[in-house]
Each structure stands twice: as structure tokens, then as C-alpha cells.
Design an enzyme around this catalytic site. Structure first.
Site, PDB file in Angstrom:
ATOM      1  N   PHE A   1      11.231 -18.966 -23.940  1.00 63.85           N
ATOM      2  CA  PHE A   1      11.939 -17.781 -23.462  1.00 63.85           C
ATOM      3  C   PHE A   1      13.104 -17.542 -24.421  1.00 63.85           C
ATOM      4  O   PHE A   1      13.721 -18.489 -24.897  1.00 63.85           O
ATOM      5  CB  PHE A   1      12.428 -17.905 -22.012  1.00 63.85           C
ATOM      6  CG  PHE A   1      13.028 -16.599 -21.565  1.00 63.85           C
ATOM      7  CD1 PHE A   1      12.215 -15.504 -21.336  1.00 63.85           C
ATOM      8  CD2 PHE A   1      14.402 -16.439 -21.485  1.00 63.85           C
ATOM      9  CE1 PHE A   1      12.761 -14.263 -21.025  1.00 63.85           C
ATOM     10  CE2 PHE A   1      14.953 -15.201 -21.170  1.00 63.85           C
ATOM     11  CZ  PHE A   1      14.128 -14.120 -20.932  1.00 63.85           C
ATOM     12  N   THR A   2      13.402 -16.268 -24.668  1.00 68.09           N
ATOM     13  CA  THR A   2      14.343 -15.892 -25.735  1.00 68.09           C
ATOM     14  C   THR A   2      15.677 -16.654 -25.678  1.00 68.09           C
ATOM     15  O   THR A   2      16.036 -17.350 -26.622  1.00 68.09           O
ATOM     16  CB  THR A   2      14.610 -14.374 -25.666  1.00 68.09           C
ATOM     17  OG1 THR A   2      14.976 -14.033 -24.337  1.00 68.09           O
ATOM     18  CG2 THR A   2      13.357 -13.578 -26.043  1.00 68.09           C
TER      19      THR A   2
ATOM     20  N   PHE B   1      16.095  -7.998 -30.302  1.00 72.30           N
ATOM     21  CA  PHE B   1      15.508  -6.936 -29.485  1.00 72.30           C
ATOM     22  C   PHE B   1      16.537  -6.185 -28.655  1.00 72.30           C
ATOM     23  O   PHE B   1      16.350  -5.025 -28.333  1.00 72.30           O
ATOM     24  CB  PHE B   1      14.441  -7.535 -28.546  1.00 72.30           C
ATOM     25  CG  PHE B   1      14.977  -8.664 -27.719  1.00 72.30           C
ATOM     26  CD1 PHE B   1      14.951  -9.956 -28.207  1.00 72.30           C
ATOM     27  CD2 PHE B   1      15.533  -8.434 -26.471  1.00 72.30           C
ATOM     28  CE1 PHE B   1      15.479 -11.006 -27.459  1.00 72.30           C
ATOM     29  CE2 PHE B   1      16.053  -9.467 -25.723  1.00 72.30           C
ATOM     30  CZ  PHE B   1      16.031 -10.758 -26.214  1.00 72.30           C
TER      31      PHE B   1
ATOM     32  N   ARG C   1       8.132  -6.831 -25.039  1.00 70.82           N
ATOM     33  CA  ARG C   1       8.018  -8.290 -25.051  1.00 70.82           C
ATOM     34  C   ARG C   1       6.941  -8.644 -26.061  1.00 70.82           C
ATOM     35  O   ARG C   1       5.856  -9.107 -25.727  1.00 70.82           O
ATOM     36  CB  ARG C   1       7.646  -8.852 -23.665  1.00 70.82           C
ATOM     37  CG  ARG C   1       8.605  -8.515 -22.558  1.00 70.82           C
ATOM     38  CD  ARG C   1       9.802  -9.445 -22.452  1.00 70.82           C
ATOM     39  NE  ARG C   1      10.785  -9.304 -23.523  1.00 70.82           N
ATOM     40  CZ  ARG C   1      11.924  -9.988 -23.553  1.00 70.82           C
ATOM     41  NH1 ARG C   1      12.232 -10.859 -22.622  1.00 70.82           N
ATOM     42  NH2 ARG C   1      12.777  -9.830 -24.542  1.00 70.82           N
TER      43      ARG C   1
ATOM     44  N   ASP D   1      13.346 -24.495 -15.513  1.00 71.78           N
ATOM     45  CA  ASP D   1      13.955 -23.178 -15.467  1.00 71.78           C
ATOM     46  C   ASP D   1      13.506 -22.610 -14.122  1.00 71.78           C
ATOM     47  O   ASP D   1      12.355 -22.204 -13.961  1.00 71.78           O
ATOM     48  CB  ASP D   1      13.462 -22.320 -16.626  1.00 71.78           C
ATOM     49  CG  ASP D   1      14.118 -20.946 -16.643  1.00 71.78           C
ATOM     50  OD1 ASP D   1      14.497 -20.467 -15.551  1.00 71.78           O
ATOM     51  OD2 ASP D   1      14.237 -20.345 -17.716  1.00 71.78           O
TER      52      ASP D   1
ATOM     53  N   TYR E   1      41.561 -20.280  -7.025  1.00 68.62           N
ATOM     54  CA  TYR E   1      41.090 -20.727  -8.341  1.00 68.62           C
ATOM     55  C   TYR E   1      40.249 -21.981  -8.193  1.00 68.62           C
ATOM     56  O   TYR E   1      39.232 -22.143  -8.856  1.00 68.62           O
ATOM     57  CB  TYR E   1      42.283 -21.008  -9.271  1.00 68.62           C
ATOM     58  CG  TYR E   1      41.833 -21.246 -10.691  1.00 68.62           C
ATOM     59  CD1 TYR E   1      41.766 -20.197 -11.601  1.00 68.62           C
ATOM     60  CD2 TYR E   1      41.448 -22.516 -11.125  1.00 68.62           C
ATOM     61  CE1 TYR E   1      41.317 -20.399 -12.892  1.00 68.62           C
ATOM     62  CE2 TYR E   1      40.994 -22.732 -12.413  1.00 68.62           C
ATOM     63  CZ  TYR E   1      40.929 -21.667 -13.299  1.00 68.62           C
ATOM     64  OH  TYR E   1      40.473 -21.877 -14.584  1.00 68.62           O
TER      65      TYR E   1
ATOM     66  N   LYS F   1      17.630 -13.191 -10.545  1.00 72.42           N
ATOM     67  CA  LYS F   1      16.229 -12.877 -10.249  1.00 72.42           C
ATOM     68  C   LYS F   1      15.923 -13.297  -8.806  1.00 72.42           C
ATOM     69  O   LYS F   1      16.399 -12.673  -7.870  1.00 72.42           O
ATOM     70  CB  LYS F   1      15.309 -13.575 -11.259  1.00 72.42           C
ATOM     71  CG  LYS F   1      15.250 -12.878 -12.611  1.00 72.42           C
ATOM     72  CD  LYS F   1      16.409 -13.205 -13.482  1.00 72.42           C
ATOM     73  CE  LYS F   1      16.179 -12.890 -14.936  1.00 72.42           C
ATOM     74  NZ  LYS F   1      17.369 -13.189 -15.755  1.00 72.42           N
TER      75      LYS F   1
HETATM   76  C1  P70 Z   1      14.753 -10.725 -17.974  1.00 69.48           C
HETATM   77  C2  P70 Z   1      16.038 -11.526 -17.914  1.00 69.48           C
HETATM   78  C3  P70 Z   1      16.485 -13.881 -18.089  1.00 69.48           C
HETATM   79  C4  P70 Z   1      16.048 -15.271 -18.064  1.00 69.48           C
HETATM   80  C5  P70 Z   1      14.716 -15.599 -17.724  1.00 69.48           C
HETATM   81  C6  P70 Z   1      14.310 -16.938 -17.730  1.00 69.48           C
HETATM   82  C7  P70 Z   1      12.921 -17.334 -17.390  1.00 69.48           C
HETATM   83  C8  P70 Z   1      16.475 -17.604 -18.355  1.00 69.48           C
HETATM   84  C9  P70 Z   1      16.937 -16.292 -18.379  1.00 69.48           C
HETATM   85  C10 P70 Z   1      18.360 -16.050 -18.767  1.00 69.48           C
HETATM   86  C11 P70 Z   1      17.129 -10.980 -18.798  1.00 69.48           C
HETATM   87  C12 P70 Z   1      16.759 -10.984 -20.228  1.00 69.48           C
HETATM   88  C13 P70 Z   1      17.138 -12.049 -21.040  1.00 69.48           C
HETATM   89  C14 P70 Z   1      16.749 -12.065 -22.366  1.00 69.48           C
HETATM   90  C15 P70 Z   1      15.974 -11.031 -22.867  1.00 69.48           C
HETATM   91  C16 P70 Z   1      15.657  -9.950 -22.075  1.00 69.48           C
HETATM   92  C17 P70 Z   1      16.040  -9.935 -20.756  1.00 69.48           C
HETATM   93  N1  P70 Z   1      15.708 -12.900 -18.133  1.00 69.48           N
HETATM   94  N2  P70 Z   1      15.206 -17.894 -18.047  1.00 69.48           N
HETATM   95  O1  P70 Z   1      14.858  -9.501 -17.950  1.00 69.48           O
HETATM   96  O2  P70 Z   1      19.090 -15.664 -17.672  1.00 69.48           O
HETATM   97  O3  P70 Z   1      19.812 -13.315 -18.147  1.00 69.48           O
HETATM   98  O4  P70 Z   1      20.886 -14.664 -16.334  1.00 69.48           O
HETATM   99  O5  P70 Z   1      21.322 -15.192 -18.710  1.00 69.48           O
HETATM  100  O6  P70 Z   1      13.814 -14.659 -17.422  1.00 69.48           O
HETATM  101  O7  P70 Z   1      13.656 -11.299 -18.005  1.00 69.48           O
HETATM  102  P1  P70 Z   1      20.351 -14.644 -17.726  1.00 69.48           P
END
Ligand code: P70
Length: 470
Positions: free
Chosen positions: A137-138, A462, A395, A228, A85, A271
Site C-alpha cells: 500500500f502506498t 499520484f 490505482r 494493517d 492536554y 475507514k
Molecule cells: C484510501 C486511503 C489509506 C490507508 C489504507 C490502508 C490499507 C493505510 C492507509 C493510510 C487514503 C489514501 C492514502 C494513500 C493514497 C490514496 C488514498 N487509504 N492502510 O483512500 O491511512 O490515510 O489514514 O493515513 O487504505 O484508500 P491514512
């Protein structure tokens, strides 16, 4: 019948061919269901590729996130998990790998990127503050907003134009950033949020000159700079390729220098870092680390596992080391570029220049007759799946969500469908099949109609929204 002399890709471009720096040890069979079955699956999924079952998908280009093939060394590392742990030895391997390759002092594991985004947002943003960044970013923006921050886009204008050939379309516009600081005062800027590469712009890189300039501006005003780092390794490849003075520097070295201009970074290790699950958060400041180390036990887990198993941390530590190897990055981006070059040659509209992790189809130009409110990029993702079982991701307007104040759709300039290439998973033959399917949908584009949203979730709509044909 004319006999065409077959040529390799290298010969067609007048150079020697390159190949992946690995060979395949284990395979996973693919299955393609019939067009009738795909039609049924698509209706069942509400025309949203996130809601398809992966068993119904042939070539899965939904995302490069968590979809990499791990190496034999990573799989061997999985067997060395220390599942204590507290104080797992794999945590110390991870800490060492992040320190060595990214250069930050304090490291916390998280279950994935958004776990790290949540923690840094809670600790570094005071309600009402502004968070300038190089395009939203979302998940990043949502966590900044949930912490009471206001995201402000300070990326250069070229990033919003899919046809502009600027080599570093991820760069921050220093005038925009300077004007924001002037307008709201440095004390009201939580930090600068800098992503390399920029996902929503098409996987576009930030130059070293730009991060240095942003750092200088931040330093003059006492503002922190956080990265990021999700695809920073791919960003480093473009610096090596395009920026004067970096051709002889290794990717690993460029990543390290880039990070040295920042105060910390969050990471979706799914990634660049070549693991199926995981993330990390790293900062230099001792006091900020103390706060984060306390908060992590509330949301992720103890600071030496942060939601990951020991074996996950071991695979990640090894993945970090593999991810910064020049030959790996060259072949990874080479494959993305191969697909992009085929489509470009055939006159299919894509975001130029081709970015690091994906080829982004420009749905506005692909379906000029479909208005943005009828979801052209979502439509294109649905049509591609119907044609060949290839899964891509919207997107565009669906991803951009609604304006928090007015409740109207955000209408981004970029209306894109992303063909995202997993790392070390598909071959050049798969890329050929994908390209031919995109061409088939393009050839029949005139008769394609748009979509209507029939269900809209509150957060990150989305992922789970449903649509039907108009
Ligand atoms: C994608 C994924 C994740 C992502 C990223 C950047 C530049 C942070 C994160 C978060 C997964 C995804 C996420 C949201 C909408 C669609 C797809 N991107 N910063 O496919 O990381 O997913 O590990 O929490 O691209 O681009 P995590």
C-alpha cells in the site's frame, strides 16, 4: 409501448430486499456543475482528481477515507470531549474500545493511519531488513522504506489477476514467504505486514486459515506479525460469508480472533471505524510499547492524544463499537456489491470478486488501446468526471511510483480506477447514477486518448501529479 413491470432489487434476485439499518437525520445538498465547467475544472486540476475542488464534484467516490457519515451517538460524543492536554477521559474510552474489539493490550492514538505506520516502521525495522506483505500500500510501503526496509510482495498470484475468482485474493503465499525467510534469514525479516482487506488488490480479503498459517510460520522463525487493520471489519464479513465454520460467528468475534494471531496493528480509523479523522496503533509487547510511547511525543503528540482532540477520540470510541455490528457491515458491503453487480451485468470490466470498500474498474480492459505508460486508469477517472461529475481515483501506474533503484516507472499488473463508496453516505439511487455514467464512458471508449504526465512530485506522486491530454 411495452409496459415493464417494475421490480425491486430483491425481487430481481428472487429474495426479500434488505435496507440500511439507519434513517437519515441531516442532509447535505449536492450540486452538479455543467459539462463546460467540468472541462475547465479538469484542465485546472491537471487531469488529477485529487486536485479538483470538492465543490466541483457531484458524487464523490474518491475515497472511503474520512468520508463516512457519523451517527447521532457519535455527534453526541463530540460534545463530551475532554480537551485536557494529558489523560483525557476520551482516551480511556478509546483504549477500552480497541482492547475490547481488537484485543490488543497497549493503545496509542495517532492523527491518522500513516502516523501509526510511521511509528511502527521506525521502531520495528532496522535499516536493510525486509518487510514481506500481502501487496504494497502506498503510504505503508513508503514508511517502511523511509525506515530503511525493503518491501517484498508475498501475496498469492491470483491477487494480480482482476478476473480470477479466488474467494480470498488477499491471502499470503506461504511458499513465497518461506522462500524469502530462507533466502535472507529470519533475522533480516523485520516483521510480516498483513492487511485485511487488501486495498490495491481491489478490497480483497484474507482468510482465517491463512492468517493462522502465517502466524505459525512466523512463530517457527521468531518473526512478528503486524496487521494493517484499516478494513479488517470488512475482511471479517467475507470470512463470515465464505469460510467454512464462520457463518454463525459474529463479525465482532471474527475480528477479535483474527487479531489474536498478531502482535499488533496500525489503523486508519477514517475507514472501518467511521470517523472523519483519526488512527491508532496497538501492540502487545511491553518493551515495544515503551519505545513507541516515547517516539509518539516527537511526531504526533502526548501518548494520550496522539494528534487528536478529545472529541475526536470519543467519536472514534463510539465508531469502533458501531463498526463491528453485523447489520451495518452487511448493508455497507451490500451497497458496494449492488454497484458491482450492475456493472458486471452490463459487461463492464471490473475486478472480481467485488471487494469490501469499492468497485475497481479494470482500465486495461476498459481502454485496451491506451498503453500503460499513457495512464489508462488516470484517463478513466478524468473521463468519468467529465461525463457526470463523479470523482474516482487512479490505482495504477501513477500510484505505483518509480523503482527506487532504476528510476523507471513501477508497472503494476493492476491498472485500476477505484469507485470508492463512503460509509452511510449515498443511497441506491446514487449507485444507479454512477453505474449509468460508467456505462456511458464505456460506450464511448473507442475515441478516448491517453495522458502525459507534466509534473511529478518526489513522494506519493499520484496525489499532486499533473497531466495533459496527448
Ligand atoms: C484510501 C486511503 C489509506 C490507508 C489504507 C490502508 C490499507 C493505510 C492507509 C493510510 C487514503 C489514501 C492514502 C494513500 C493514497 C490514496 C488514498 N487509504 N492502510 O483512500 O491511512 O490515510 O489514514 O493515513 O487504505 O484508500 P491514512
Amino acid at each position: 409501448m411495452t409496459h415493464l413491470k417494475p421490480e425491486t432489487m430483491g425481487q430481481q434476485f428472487g429474495r426479500r430486499s434488505w435496507a440500511e439499518p439507519w434513517k437519515i437525520k441531516m442532509v447535505e445538498p449536492l450540486r452538479m456543475i455543467s459539462r463546460e465547467e467540468r472541462e475547465r475544472a479538469l484542465v485546472e486540476a491537471g487531469y488529477n482528481t485529487f486536485l479538483l475542488r470538492s465543490d466541483d464534484v457531484y458524487i464523490d467516490l474518491l475515497t472511503d477515507s474520512g468520508t463516512s457519515a457519523m451517527s447521532d451517538r457519535q455527534w453526541a460524543g463530540m460534545m463530551l470531549g475532554d480537551e485536557a492536554y494529558a489523560g483525557s477521559r476520551n482516551f480511556y474510552h478509546l483504549e477500552e474500545a480497541v482492547r475490547h474489539h481488537y484485543g490488543f493490550r497497549h493503545v496509542l492514538p495517532t492523527h491518522q493511519g500513516r502516523g501509526a505506520e510511521h511509528l511502527i516502521s521506525q521502531v520495528a525495522i532496522k535499516p536493510g531488513q525486509f518487510v514481506p506483505g500481502n501487496m504494497y500500500f502506498t503510504t505503508t510501503r513508503l514508511h517502511q522504506e523511509l525506515a530503511g526496509g525493503h518491501f517484498v510482495d508475498v501475496i498469492i498470484d491470483e491477487a494480480h489477476d482482476p478476473e480470477d475468482l479466488h474467494p480470498f485474493k488477499g491471502d499470503v503465499d506461504l511458499d513465497k514467504l518461506g522462500a524469502l525467510i530462507e533466502r535472507v534469514g529470519a533475522g533480516q525479516v523485520a516483521y510480516v505486514s498483513l492487511a485485511g482487506t487488501v486495498n490495491m488488490a481491489g478490497g480483497q480479503p484474507v482468510s482465517m486459515a491463512n492468517v493462522r498459517a502465517v502466524r505459525d510460520l512466523c512463530a517457527r522463525h521468531g518473526i512478528r506479525l503486524f496487521l494493517d487493520a484499516t478494513r479488517l471489519v470488512e475482511n471479517a464479513f467475507f470470512i463470515q460469508e465464505r469460510e467454512a465454520g464462520f457463518a454463525d460467528r459474529s463479525i465482532a468475534d471474527i475480528v477479535l480472533e483474527f487479531c489474536s494471531y498478531s502482535d499488533g496493528a496500525w489503523m486508519s480509523a477514517k475507514k472501518d471505524n467511521l470517523v472523519n479523522i483519526g488512527g491508532w496503533l496497538a501492540v502487545n509487547d511491553d518493551d515495544q510499547f515503551e519505545e513507541l510511547r516515547n517516539l509518539i511525543v516527537v511526531y504526533e503528540g502526548l501518548h494520550t492524544y496522539g494528534g487528536l482532540a478529545g472529541r475526536d477520540m470519543e467519536a472514534l470510541a463510539i465508531g469502533i463499537e458501531e463498526s463491528v455490528q453485523d447489520d451495518h457491515v452487511r448493508s455497507r458491503i451490500g451497497q458496494v456489491r449492488y454497484l458491482g453487480e450492475l456493472l458486471t451485468d452490463w459487461g463492464i470490466p471490473i475486478v472480481q470478486p467485488v471487494g469490501g470498500h469499492a468497485v475497481f474498474l479494470d482500465a486495461r480492459r476498459f481502454f485496451p488501446h491506451i498503453p500503460q505508460d499513457e495512464f489508462p486508469a488516470q484517463t478513466l477517472a478524468a473521463e468519468l468526471y467529465l461525463d457526470s461529475g463523479i470523482r474516482s481515483m487512479e490505482r495504477g501506474i501513477a500510484s505505483a511510483g518509480r523503482d527506487a533503484k532504476t528510476g523507471d516507472h513501477n508497472r503494476p499488473k493492476l491498472e485500476l480506477t477505484r469507485l470508492t463508496i463512503p460509509r452511510r453516505v449515498y443511497t441506491q439511487a446514487h449507485m444507479d447514477v454512477v453505474a449509468e455514467s460508467v456505462k456511458a464512458v464505456h460506450d464511448g471508449r473507442g475515441s478516448t486518448g491517453g495522458l502525459r504526465m507534466t509534473y511529478e512530485p518526489k513522494y506519493l506522486r499520484f496525489f499532486q501529479a499533473r497531466f495533459e491530454r496527448l
